[in-house]
Design a protein around this motif. Structure first.
Motif, PDB file in Angstrom:
ATOM      1  N   HIS A  41       0.680  -1.198   0.386  1.00  0.00           N
ATOM      2  CA  HIS A  41       0.225  -0.203  -0.213  1.00  0.00           C
ATOM      3  C   HIS A  41       0.598   0.675   0.062  1.00  0.00           C
ATOM      4  CE1 HIS A  41       0.541   0.885   4.131  1.00  0.00           C
ATOM      5  NE2 HIS A  41       0.618  -0.105   4.556  1.00  0.00           N
ATOM      6  N   GLU A  42       1.716   1.031  -0.002  1.00  0.00           N
ATOM      7  CA  GLU A  42       3.229   2.158   0.098  1.00  0.00           C
ATOM      8  C   GLU A  42       3.949   2.417  -0.957  1.00  0.00           C
ATOM      9  OE1 GLU A  42       6.076   2.566   3.204  1.00  0.00           O
ATOM     10  OE2 GLU A  42       4.775   2.510   5.244  1.00  0.00           O
ATOM     11  N   THR A  77       7.731   9.961   7.436  1.00  0.00           N
ATOM     12  CA  THR A  77       6.478   9.989   8.588  1.00  0.00           C
ATOM     13  C   THR A  77       6.453  10.579   9.705  1.00  0.00           C
ATOM     14  OG1 THR A  77       7.475   7.693   9.447  1.00  0.00           O
ATOM     15  CG2 THR A  77       6.016   7.488   7.813  1.00  0.00           C
ATOM     16  N   LYS A 114      12.412   5.626   6.749  1.00  0.00           N
ATOM     17  CA  LYS A 114      11.151   6.219   6.472  1.00  0.00           C
ATOM     18  C   LYS A 114      10.767   6.817   7.698  1.00  0.00           C
ATOM     19  CE  LYS A 114       8.056   1.850   6.773  1.00  0.00           C
ATOM     20  NZ  LYS A 114       7.114   1.634   6.016  1.00  0.00           N
ATOM     21  N   GLN A 133       0.742  15.960   6.802  1.00  0.00           N
ATOM     22  CA  GLN A 133      -0.361  15.247   5.541  1.00  0.00           C
ATOM     23  C   GLN A 133       0.550  14.702   4.695  1.00  0.00           C
ATOM     24  OE1 GLN A 133      -1.870  18.552   3.199  1.00  0.00           O
ATOM     25  NE2 GLN A 133       0.374  19.066   2.044  1.00  0.00           N
ATOM     26  N   PRO A 134      -0.798  13.702   4.131  1.00  0.00           N
ATOM     27  CA  PRO A 134      -0.089  12.329   2.891  1.00  0.00           C
ATOM     28  C   PRO A 134       1.104  12.566   1.766  1.00  0.00           C
ATOM     29  CG  PRO A 134      -1.869  12.485   2.568  1.00  0.00           C
ATOM     30  CD  PRO A 134      -2.125  13.521   3.824  1.00  0.00           C
ATOM     31  N   GLY A 185      -1.614   7.874   3.334  1.00  0.00           N
ATOM     32  CA  GLY A 185      -0.438   8.065   3.873  1.00  0.00           C
ATOM     33  C   GLY A 185       0.545   8.398   2.550  1.00  0.00           C
ATOM     34  N   LEU A 186       2.307   7.527   2.485  1.00  0.00           N
ATOM     35  CA  LEU A 186       2.246   7.667   2.360  1.00  0.00           C
ATOM     36  C   LEU A 186       2.378   7.060   0.968  1.00  0.00           C
ATOM     37  CD1 LEU A 186       5.752   9.438   2.267  1.00  0.00           C
ATOM     38  CD2 LEU A 186       6.526   7.550   3.290  1.00  0.00           C
ATOM     39  N   LYS A 187       2.908   7.625  -0.561  1.00  0.00           N
ATOM     40  CA  LYS A 187       2.898   6.413  -1.656  1.00  0.00           C
ATOM     41  C   LYS A 187       4.629   6.793  -2.176  1.00  0.00           C
ATOM     42  CE  LYS A 187      -0.868   5.078  -1.888  1.00  0.00           C
ATOM     43  NZ  LYS A 187      -0.819   3.443  -2.055  1.00  0.00           N
ATOM     44  N   SER A 197      -6.627  11.589   2.408  1.00  0.00           N
ATOM     45  CA  SER A 197      -6.154  11.965   3.681  1.00  0.00           C
ATOM     46  C   SER A 197      -5.951  10.169   4.376  1.00  0.00           C
ATOM     47  CB  SER A 197      -6.992  12.878   4.818  1.00  0.00           C
ATOM     48  OG  SER A 197      -8.119  12.530   4.836  1.00  0.00           O
ATOM     49  N   ASP A 198      -6.140   9.613   3.925  1.00  0.00           N
ATOM     50  CA  ASP A 198      -6.254   8.297   4.340  1.00  0.00           C
ATOM     51  C   ASP A 198      -5.045   7.602   3.675  1.00  0.00           C
ATOM     52  OD1 ASP A 198      -7.875   8.130   2.214  1.00  0.00           O
ATOM     53  OD2 ASP A 198      -8.686   5.623   2.968  1.00  0.00           O
TER      54      ASP A 198
END
Length: 126
Positions: A8-9, A82, A78, A87-88, A45-47, A42-43
């Motif tokens: 998911h990242e 983080t 990371k 914000q993402p 996260g970090l990509k 907002s949900d």
């Protein structure tokens, strides 16, 4: 925090990648460059994605080696990104030289680059 690089990242969305190249801001610490753009979702996260230019490394074996090294440096550091994010973000990590730096050298530059990113986003987002 776990030092992982879960699915998911990973930055895979073509629209997000296009957004990075059109509207993204960048931070550099030679030979590394980090291009980033804040995400509206907002949900999310970090990509995070990595890239090594075919211009500098003609053989796929060499490009893949440096991509593995960059992903490992990201995975280990990371927490620097983080813990300071309000914000993402979507980010792309580039290796931009013909020089074949060793893993410890790339690791050191990665830490410096992530700290520089944290400083610039603190100024932008107080």
């Amino acid at each position: 925090m776990k030092n992982t690089y879960p699915k998911h990242e990973k930055l895979k969305s073509k629209t997000t990648i296009d957004l990075l190249f059109s509207e993204g801001k960048s931070v550099s610490k030679y030979p590394l460059r980090l291009v980033y753009v804040p995400l509206e979702n907002s949900d999310a996260g970090l990509k995070f994605g990595v890239s090594v230019s075919k211009k500098y490394f003609k053989k796929a074996v060499d490009r893949n080696y440096f991509k593995r090294v960059l992903r490992e440096c990201y995975r280990l550091n990371k927490h620097l990104l983080t813990e300071n994010m309000a914000q993402p973000y979507a980010m792309m990590f580039f290796y931009q030289t013909k020089e074949r730096l060793s893993f410890p050298e790339i690791q050191e530059k990665t830490v410096q680059l992530f700290q520089k990113f944290a400083e610039t986003t603190k100024v932008v987002n107080p």
